[in-house]
Design a protein around this motif. Structure first.
Motif, PDB file in Angstrom:
ATOM      1  N   TYR A   1       0.776  -1.234   0.000  1.00 50.99           N
ATOM      2  CA  TYR A   1       0.000   0.000   0.000  1.00 50.99           C
ATOM      3  C   TYR A   1       0.811   1.290   0.000  1.00 50.99           C
ATOM      4  N   ARG A   2       1.829   1.358  -0.832  1.00 44.82           N
ATOM      5  CA  ARG A   2       2.593   2.598  -0.905  1.00 44.82           C
ATOM      6  C   ARG A   2       1.697   3.743  -1.392  1.00 44.82           C
ATOM      7  N   PHE A   3       0.724   3.406  -2.253  1.00 42.19           N
ATOM      8  CA  PHE A   3      -0.119   4.483  -2.786  1.00 42.19           C
ATOM      9  C   PHE A   3      -1.018   5.101  -1.711  1.00 42.19           C
ATOM     10  N   ARG A   4      -1.127   4.437  -0.575  1.00 43.82           N
ATOM     11  CA  ARG A   4      -1.838   5.077   0.543  1.00 43.82           C
ATOM     12  C   ARG A   4      -0.851   5.628   1.565  1.00 43.82           C
ATOM     13  N   GLY A   5       0.341   5.841   1.131  1.00 41.09           N
ATOM     14  CA  GLY A   5       1.325   6.429   2.029  1.00 41.09           C
ATOM     15  C   GLY A   5       2.089   5.401   2.850  1.00 41.09           C
ATOM     16  N   GLY A   6       1.753   4.135   2.669  1.00 40.32           N
ATOM     17  CA  GLY A   6       2.442   3.087   3.421  1.00 40.32           C
ATOM     18  C   GLY A   6       3.906   3.026   3.007  1.00 40.32           C
ATOM     19  N   THR A   7       4.787   2.823   3.967  1.00 41.53           N
ATOM     20  CA  THR A   7       6.183   2.576   3.623  1.00 41.53           C
ATOM     21  C   THR A   7       6.585   1.329   4.389  1.00 41.53           C
ATOM     22  N   VAL A   8       7.133   0.374   3.678  1.00 36.31           N
ATOM     23  CA  VAL A   8       7.540  -0.878   4.326  1.00 36.31           C
ATOM     24  C   VAL A   8       8.500  -0.583   5.463  1.00 36.31           C
ATOM     25  N   ASP A   9       9.155   0.572   5.361  1.00 39.57           N
ATOM     26  CA  ASP A   9      10.209   0.921   6.322  1.00 39.57           C
ATOM     27  C   ASP A   9       9.722   0.836   7.767  1.00 39.57           C
ATOM     28  N   CYS A  10       8.453   1.189   8.014  1.00 39.87           N
ATOM     29  CA  CYS A  10       7.945   1.151   9.384  1.00 39.87           C
ATOM     30  C   CYS A  10       8.106  -0.252   9.958  1.00 39.87           C
ATOM     31  N   MET A  11       7.852  -1.261   9.113  1.00 37.52           N
ATOM     32  CA  MET A  11       7.980  -2.653   9.567  1.00 37.52           C
ATOM     33  C   MET A  11       9.452  -3.026   9.713  1.00 37.52           C
ATOM     34  N   VAL A  12      10.224  -2.667   8.692  1.00 37.45           N
ATOM     35  CA  VAL A  12      11.625  -3.098   8.672  1.00 37.45           C
ATOM     36  C   VAL A  12      12.420  -2.452   9.818  1.00 37.45           C
ATOM     37  N   THR A  13      12.049  -1.222  10.168  1.00 39.79           N
ATOM     38  CA  THR A  13      12.861  -0.503  11.152  1.00 39.79           C
ATOM     39  C   THR A  13      12.161  -0.363  12.503  1.00 39.79           C
TER      40      THR A  13
ATOM     41  N   ASP B   1       3.460   7.410  -9.427  1.00 40.37           N
ATOM     42  CA  ASP B   1       3.489   8.666  -8.678  1.00 40.37           C
ATOM     43  C   ASP B   1       3.653   8.466  -7.170  1.00 40.37           C
ATOM     44  N   SER B   2       3.194   7.309  -6.646  1.00 41.45           N
ATOM     45  CA  SER B   2       3.333   7.152  -5.197  1.00 41.45           C
ATOM     46  C   SER B   2       4.810   7.080  -4.790  1.00 41.45           C
ATOM     47  N   ILE B   3       5.610   6.464  -5.655  1.00 40.46           N
ATOM     48  CA  ILE B   3       7.046   6.370  -5.354  1.00 40.46           C
ATOM     49  C   ILE B   3       7.728   7.731  -5.531  1.00 40.46           C
ATOM     50  N   LEU B   4       7.369   8.411  -6.608  1.00 43.48           N
ATOM     51  CA  LEU B   4       8.000   9.709  -6.866  1.00 43.48           C
ATOM     52  C   LEU B   4       7.607  10.734  -5.803  1.00 43.48           C
ATOM     53  N   LEU B   5       6.363  10.659  -5.377  1.00 38.86           N
ATOM     54  CA  LEU B   5       5.881  11.596  -4.370  1.00 38.86           C
ATOM     55  C   LEU B   5       6.580  11.358  -3.032  1.00 38.86           C
TER      56      LEU B   5
ATOM     57  N   LYS C   1      10.288  13.084  11.002  1.00 32.55           N
ATOM     58  CA  LYS C   1      11.327  12.147  11.407  1.00 32.55           C
ATOM     59  C   LYS C   1      11.996  11.645  10.138  1.00 32.55           C
ATOM     60  N   PRO C   2      13.307  11.840  10.020  1.00 29.39           N
ATOM     61  CA  PRO C   2      13.946  11.382   8.785  1.00 29.39           C
ATOM     62  C   PRO C   2      13.813   9.862   8.646  1.00 29.39           C
ATOM     63  N   PRO C   3      13.611   9.367   7.416  1.00 29.56           N
ATOM     64  CA  PRO C   3      13.452   7.921   7.236  1.00 29.56           C
ATOM     65  C   PRO C   3      14.718   7.173   7.625  1.00 29.56           C
ATOM     66  N   LEU C   4      14.521   5.951   8.110  1.00 30.53           N
ATOM     67  CA  LEU C   4      15.669   5.169   8.565  1.00 30.53           C
ATOM     68  C   LEU C   4      16.252   4.295   7.441  1.00 30.53           C
ATOM     69  N   VAL C   5      15.539   4.226   6.326  1.00 33.00           N
ATOM     70  CA  VAL C   5      16.022   3.425   5.201  1.00 33.00           C
ATOM     71  C   VAL C   5      16.029   4.322   3.969  1.00 33.00           C
ATOM     72  N   ASN C   6      17.048   4.160   3.146  1.00 36.73           N
ATOM     73  CA  ASN C   6      17.082   4.968   1.931  1.00 36.73           C
ATOM     74  C   ASN C   6      17.291   4.124   0.687  1.00 36.73           C
ATOM     75  N   PHE C   7      16.351   4.203  -0.212  1.00 35.45           N
ATOM     76  CA  PHE C   7      16.504   3.543  -1.506  1.00 35.45           C
ATOM     77  C   PHE C   7      16.219   4.554  -2.601  1.00 35.45           C
ATOM     78  N   THR C   8      16.708   4.274  -3.786  1.00 31.78           N
ATOM     79  CA  THR C   8      16.353   5.139  -4.919  1.00 31.78           C
ATOM     80  C   THR C   8      14.917   4.790  -5.327  1.00 31.78           C
ATOM     81  N   PRO C   9      14.252   5.710  -6.009  1.00 32.54           N
ATOM     82  CA  PRO C   9      12.897   5.400  -6.487  1.00 32.54           C
ATOM     83  C   PRO C   9      12.882   4.129  -7.340  1.00 32.54           C
ATOM     84  N   GLU C  10      13.927   3.946  -8.156  1.00 31.42           N
ATOM     85  CA  GLU C  10      13.972   2.758  -9.021  1.00 31.42           C
ATOM     86  C   GLU C  10      13.999   1.486  -8.173  1.00 31.42           C
ATOM     87  N   GLU C  11      14.808   1.525  -7.120  1.00 29.31           N
ATOM     88  CA  GLU C  11      14.887   0.336  -6.259  1.00 29.31           C
ATOM     89  C   GLU C  11      13.543   0.066  -5.580  1.00 29.31           C
TER      90      GLU C  11
END
Lengths: 313, 744
Positions: free
Chosen positions: B310-322, B666-670, B680-690
């Protein structure tokens, strides 16, 4: 390779688990009893009514009353703790709620209804506030109980402690209140009596729900007919028609409550059999006029003995 | 009751033991608990039992426990299971019945709980707000938001920066790109505004940081503030702001009483928080969960990072991973204070299917990057009841998509005919888009229907093309715009075409039902006699119900399928009626008025807006049928999106669409555009492509892991080439080795 590769399998259909439905005393049971077709369309199939009737009056009474309790408890502003709101304060709360309702498009039909509401609230506050506010235990209490095949649900407007009552081992020193934004029903007509019976039925079910949660019945149920306060000449006394008391400390209480619960569960059975086939036929007998007058299905309904004339824009 | 008694009761009921990992989750005491649960590992059951443990063993007041799930359906299911266990426990311990009220548990989606808790606690800042659903938010922004309505070139730098939101096919100009003379159209700007504003709230964007940023972020703030001001003016609240308001509520005196309790049973405070499907949590939700448990640290999250959708609803897997790091940062504890439990035993699928999807997700280098998955995740361990030597992972192919679909339908028919399965509902076809068009679900649905197999596809987006919906819209428009003069002034041909289709549907019906056409004609006549600039005594829903009172609608309103669509349409009318006019809080668009200059017609402006705002949206977005059934009707084969299939399982799962490439949507680019402005700065960083690639890989992982007995790919021959993401490690050779081809 083809389906034959799977010939070793014989996968049984998993029986689907039927989830329990939740039935609310007002929005399900009483609505269904009034008219099953109206209930089926607006309560089950998701149709939206064209006009929301009487919504403003009931809502503003409940919300302002809530503010008055909170005022006394100092929950809105600590400095007002244990102080009965003044008339001016009632008006301030009233205007705040009215403004917020108006911004949402919910407003009084006319200014006289608005005046009635303010007056009723002011009288109530002065008359009942000093006895009521210090003893409020909780407002809008959500009560539920698992009845085996369904969940019974009700929301009690207010719980009041009766501090003066004597201790009894079978009853809590508690009153359950239900505010009605109407006058006391006219018992000289059949419909008025039916209406009162429904209100009493509602209180009996609340009493049972209360007991299931707290272990004992409350002592009393009070139906408060707010509109009886309007035009009341003696401002120092509660007009007798304003309050209808349902005594739960009654020899026949178990019987009464059992019959209310039976009515509840019979209605649930009826609703569920309609649900099963999703059939919501018009009732054999025409519901009361008040129910049909607000119904958007009235332009073509076989329950009606006399048709409503079609309206053109 | 002690914990072993509880576990004993559960064993008696279920007939089997919990595995050691599951038992650890149930038994866990205080402090943060991070449950990483693979597909089919029994996570819901574990959540149920953990809740029972808190209530019956730890003797916590149920109303002090919060449990959130991703959908209302899942919440109901969870509560039902808790209730069933509770009743069985009461049978053995009748004395508990009057002491414990599990109805007090706060179970729901986070949205519904935010709403209920604020109402219950009389949060003054949320009193009498209308909560906007998606359609309502769209219509509100369309009419009110400056970003959707500003006609000057003021927002051009913002359009430029967020090009991917604002460019797109414009049916009027027949081009994709906007320019200063012709700004992006209002529909596109509305859709873009929704995405932009929701994302800013969901990703906890710090407006202070945005202020200091370079152009055009100042315009973003300006557009956003305008939107919020209008929401407040009209007492509206969207789903994203619902969460923001809740977060703010927790800092108020009433919020603190809710959070910390006041020593009474009415306000016991929040003692434990349990979160299901944590992988789809977004940053504002993460903040809410951390805040709810800041005093107790009793936060238990359950989820599977590999199944985030659900990235298009603002979800980021990062919350789970970190999660561990977030607890350390927020609670000021040590990493070891966070208990991690992996539920990696799979009870759902045939072992070969489990190995297949476990291998699949690990076969991509992008999934092996640090932070892509929860670290030290063990492989899945199949221990289900399903086994047997048959091709549990296979594929069906054909020269074209149509031939593939045909072979698939023959195969399903054979499965039923030869009693391998009992009903079509034991199969599911999963795909990205279930629209019944030639390149999506169309050929598959048609092939099945040709063989007499019914299809259940409520999200096919053809809601407006059924005879009852088209007919009633046609009748309605014939009343309010009888000469279609307002329609003629509308630019986009897709709106015109659709309305003409409805009118034709209505005319065909009206030919057979003179009473209906009589009502419509008389209504037109009646309006024509109303003087200029006057209110009309019925609103749009009144007209709707008058039409509905005539045949054939009168009969259709008791047809099991048609009536739900008509009900849904009444909801859409009600929604449209409730959108206030700009500058007039509380106004009601459902009330009709005659025009100021033209005799006997509904106001031209009203009609035009009706087409532009409402019909424009309905036509461009497409609408789904209402989902009536909680479960698929047994005689139907469900065609679903992978998102719809979340949390479900089926004996035979068919997946179409291996020829996908990761898209920088657009959800990734946004997410990327606002990355540096989060509170809070994100704890994981990936490129949009990744991120795009990882999302696509997870998407298929969810699809594959729904299968119990067989996972069957549907791949036209032309798609059988290397380089796409539905295949193990993108390699066709590996794919062909693992999945067996099925002939017709």
């Amino acid at each position: 390779m083809s389906w034959r590769d799977y010939d070793c399998l014989n996968i049984p259909l998993k029986s689907s688990v039927q989830m329990k439905n939740k039935y609310s005393i007002t929005s399900d049971i009483l609505s269904f009893q009034l008219c099953r077709r109206q209930y089926g369309f607006f309560g089950v199939r998701g149709y939206q009514p064209a006009h929301v009737v009487q919504y403003w009056y009931g809502t503003i009474l409940h919300q302002v009353l809530d503010k008055l309790h909170m005022h006394y408890q100092g929950l809105l502003d600590e400095s007002t703790v244990e102080r009965i709101p003044t008339d001016e304060e009632v008006e301030i709360y009233f205007n705040a709620v009215d403004d917020s309702l108006r911004a949402r498009g919910i407003r009084a039909i006319n200014s006289s209804l608005r005046k009635t509401a303010i007056n009723v609230l002011k009288i109530f506050n002065a008359l009942e506030g000093p006895k009521l506010y210090p003893n409020v235990i909780d407002t809008e209490c959500d009560l539920q109980s698992d009845q085996g095949n369904y969940i019974l649900h009700g929301v009690v407007d207010l719980l009041k402690e009766i501090s003066m009552a004597k201790y009894t081992k079978d009853y809590d020193k508690v009153e359950i209140w239900d505010y009605k934004g109407t006058k006391f029903p006219d018992l000289s007509i059949k419909y008025g009596q039916e209406k009162l019976d429904r209100y009493v039925f509602q209180m009996l079910v609340y009493a049972e729900l209360y007991k299931l949660k707290n272990g004992k019945y409350p002592l009393k149920g009070k139906l408060y007919f707010m509109n009886e306060l309007f035009g009341n000449s003696n401002a120092n006394e509660t007009p007798p028609e304003a309050v209808y008391v349902v005594e739960f400390r009654d020899r026949d209480i178990n019987e009464k409550i059992n019959s209310a619960l039976n009515l509840f569960s019979n209605t649930v059975t009826e609703i569920e059999s309609n649900l099963k086939y999703d059939r919501w036929d018009p009732p054999e007998q025409q519901p009361d006029k008040e129910t049909c007058d607000i119904c958007d299905l009235r332009w073509n309904c076989s329950a009606l003995t006399k048709k409503y004339p079609m309206r053109y824009p | 009751m002690d914990i072993n008694e509880l576990i004993g009761i559960v064993k008696n009921i279920q007939g089997y033991d919990l595995d050691s990992q599951q038992e650890k989750v149930v038994k866990h005491g205080k402090g943060p608990l991070w449950v990483v649960a693979g597909p089919g590992s029994g996570k819901t059951e574990v959540l149920v039992l953990r809740t029972l443990k808190l209530v019956f063993v730890d003797n916590l007041l149920p109303s002090s426990i919060i449990i959130t799930t991703f959908t209302e359906k899942a919440a109901n299911n969870l509560f039902e299971r808790i209730l069933n266990y509770t009743n069985l426990i009461f049978k053995e311990y009748p004395e508990l019945e009057s002491k414990i009220d599990v109805h007090g548990l706060k179970i729901g989606t986070l949205h519904s709980l935010c709403n209920d808790i604020m109402l219950e606690n009389k949060n003054q800042a949320y009193e009498n707000y209308k909560l906007l659903d998606e359609l309502e938010q769209y219509l509100f922004i369309f009419e009110h938001s400056d970003l959707a309505n500003e006609r000057s070139s003021k927002y051009c730098p913002l359009f430029e920066k967020f090009e991917y939101l604002f460019s797109g096919f414009d049916p009027v100009t027949n081009t994709f790109r906007w320019n200063k003379e012709r700004l992006p159209n209002k529909w596109r700007r509305t859709n873009a505004s929704i995405k932009l504003f929701n994302r800013m709230v969901e990703n906890l964007i710090d407006l202070e940081k945005l202020k200091d940023a370079e152009e055009p972020y100042d315009l973003v703030i300006c557009a956003y503030n305008d939107y919020v001001t209008k929401l407040e003016e009209h007492r509206r609240c969207d789903f994203a702001h619902l969460q923001k308001k809740f977060l703010e509520f927790l800092d108020t005196p009433l919020g603190l009483r809710f959070l910390n309790g006041d020593g009474t049973e009415t306000h016991p405070g929040v003692k434990y928080v349990l979160v299901d499907e944590y992988q789809d949590t977004n940053p504002i939700q993460e903040e809410i969960y951390l805040k709810l448990s800041k005093g107790t640290h009793n936060l238990c999250v359950v989820g599977d990072d590999d199944q985030a959708l659900y990235r298009f609803r603002g979800g980021t897997v990062d919350c789970m991973v970190t999660f561990k790091q977030a607890c350390v940062n927020t609670f000021g504890i040590k990493p070891d204070d966070v208990t991690v439990i992996f539920l990696n035993t799979n009870y759902r699928s045939h072992p070969d299917i489990v190995y297949y999807y476990d291998d699949y997700i690990k076969s991509f280098p992008s999934m092996r990057l640090e932070g892509a998955r929860v670290e030290y995740k063990p492989p899945l361990d199949p221990k289900g009841k399903i086994s047997g030597d048959y091709p549990s992972v296979a594929y069906i192919t054909g020269k074209t998509i149509n031939e593939t679909a045909e072979n698939f339908a023959i195969f399903v028919e054979d499965l039923i005919k030869n009693e391998i399965i009992e009903k079509p509902s034991q199969c599911a076809l999963l795909m990205r888009s279930v629209r019944e068009s030639a390149r999506n679900a169309g050929p598959f649905a048609e092939a099945l229907r040709n063989r007499g197999i019914s299809v259940y596809n409520p999200r096919s987006k053809n809601f407006l093309e059924h005879e009852e919906t088209a007919g009633i819209l046609g009748a309605f428009i014939s009343i309010i715009d009888p000469d279609l003069s307002a329609l003629e002034s509308v630019g986009p041909p897709n709106i015109k075409n659709m309305v003409h289709f409805w009118i034709n549907e209505y005319k065909e019906i009206a030919d057979k039902y003179p009473d209906l056409s009589n009502y419509v004609n008389k209504s037109v006549e009646s309006i024509s006699k109303i003087p200029l600039d006057n209110w009309i005594k019925v609103n749009i829903l009144d007209i709707f119900y008058h039409i509905l009172a005539h045949e054939p609608f009168n009969e259709w309103r008791d047809d099991v399928e048609k009536t739900y669509r008509l009900g849904q349409l009444s909801k859409i009318f009600e929604t449209y009626a409730s959108v206030p006019y700009p500058g007039f809080p509380g106004s009601d668009r459902g009330e009709l008025r005659t025009g100021k200059t033209e005799d006997g017609t509904i106001s031209f402006g009203w009609r035009k807006t009706f087409y532009y705002a409402l019909i424009g949206l309905l036509v461009s977005a497409g609408l789904d049928d209402p989902e009536i059934e909680i479960l698929t009707p047994p005689d139907h084969l469900p065609i679903m999106t992978v998102h719809q299939s979340k949390g479900l399982e089926f004996p035979f799962v068919f997946v179409y669409g291996l020829k996908q490439k990761p898209r920088l949507d657009d959800s990734i680019l946004l997410e990327d555009a606002f990355l540096n402005f989060r509170k809070k700065p994100p704890l994981v960083n990936f490129t949009p492509e990744e991120r795009a690639e990882q999302d696509l890989i997870r998407f298929y992982y969810v699809a594959y892991s729904r299968a119990q007995y067989a996972l069957i790919h549907l791949v036209p021959k032309v798609h059988l080439s290397s380089g796409f993401f539905g295949f193990i490690g993108k390699k066709i050779i590996d794919f062909k080795e693992k999945a067996k081809e099925l002939g017709a």
